[in-house]
Design a protein around this motif. Sequence first.
Motif, mmCIF file in Angstrom:
data_model
loop_
_atom_site.group_PDB
_atom_site.id
_atom_site.type_symbol
_atom_site.label_atom_id
_atom_site.label_comp_id
_atom_site.label_asym_id
_atom_site.label_seq_id
_atom_site.Cartn_x
_atom_site.Cartn_y
_atom_site.Cartn_z
ATOM 1 N N VAL A 1 0.845 -1.204 0.000
ATOM 2 C CA VAL A 1 0.000 0.000 0.000
ATOM 3 C C VAL A 1 0.875 1.246 0.000
ATOM 4 N N ASP A 2 1.911 1.249 0.843
ATOM 5 C CA ASP A 2 2.823 2.396 0.893
ATOM 6 C C ASP A 2 3.488 2.626 -0.458
ATOM 7 N N SER A 3 3.909 1.546 -1.099
ATOM 8 C CA SER A 3 4.561 1.659 -2.408
ATOM 9 C C SER A 3 3.606 2.240 -3.442
ATOM 10 N N PHE A 4 2.353 1.762 -3.430
ATOM 11 C CA PHE A 4 1.376 2.254 -4.389
ATOM 12 C C PHE A 4 1.073 3.731 -4.149
ATOM 13 N N VAL A 5 0.886 4.118 -2.897
ATOM 14 C CA VAL A 5 0.602 5.522 -2.575
ATOM 15 C C VAL A 5 1.780 6.399 -2.980
ATOM 16 N N GLU A 6 2.992 5.902 -2.789
ATOM 17 C CA GLU A 6 4.179 6.667 -3.186
ATOM 18 C C GLU A 6 4.210 6.876 -4.702
ATOM 19 N N LYS A 7 3.841 5.853 -5.465
ATOM 20 C CA LYS A 7 3.805 5.985 -6.934
ATOM 21 C C LYS A 7 2.746 6.996 -7.357
ATOM 22 N N VAL A 8 1.601 6.965 -6.702
ATOM 23 C CA VAL A 8 0.542 7.930 -7.019
ATOM 24 C C VAL A 8 1.009 9.339 -6.676
ATOM 25 N N ASP A 9 1.629 9.486 -5.515
ATOM 26 C CA ASP A 9 2.132 10.792 -5.100
ATOM 27 C C ASP A 9 3.162 11.317 -6.099
ATOM 28 N N THR A 10 4.041 10.436 -6.573
ATOM 29 C CA THR A 10 5.043 10.825 -7.563
ATOM 30 C C THR A 10 4.377 11.295 -8.846
ATOM 31 N N GLN A 11 3.345 10.567 -9.278
ATOM 32 C CA GLN A 11 2.646 10.956 -10.504
ATOM 33 C C GLN A 11 1.930 12.287 -10.334
ATOM 34 N N VAL A 12 1.331 12.500 -9.174
ATOM 35 C CA VAL A 12 0.637 13.767 -8.915
ATOM 36 C C VAL A 12 1.643 14.914 -8.940
ATOM 37 N N ARG A 13 2.774 14.723 -8.270
ATOM 38 C CA ARG A 13 3.797 15.770 -8.240
ATOM 39 C C ARG A 13 4.338 16.064 -9.646
#
Length: 122
Positions: free
Chosen positions: A29-41
Amino acid sequence: MESQELKKELGAALDARRELGPDYEAALVDSFVEKVDTQVRRRLAEERLAAARGGRGGLPSPDGGFGERFGFAIITLVLAVPLSAIGSTQAGFKGLLVAWAGVLGVNFIHAAKRLRPGDRAA
């Protein structure tokens, strides 16, 4: 195109969860949220660059105005739905609490970054 990538990433995370078991759920879950955060940024950076080149056009302001905050909130709420389903299905109420703790944690971190004095100047 980005939403297709996120769907693939979510599918891969779910497949990995099935293979690895519940012990690795938090890390997935942490890895997925980090990928989403990276894409948003990345997307926000692209929009800021476009705004700087060709005027505002309703895009978020460089200091992280309402548009950025609203977009981040919407994305985290959209992601909270499948995360809640996964957490509650796999671990019941405790899983649901972990999923929402992650959602709240990401939002608190995002808000805390905005409150630091040095981060507003870009």
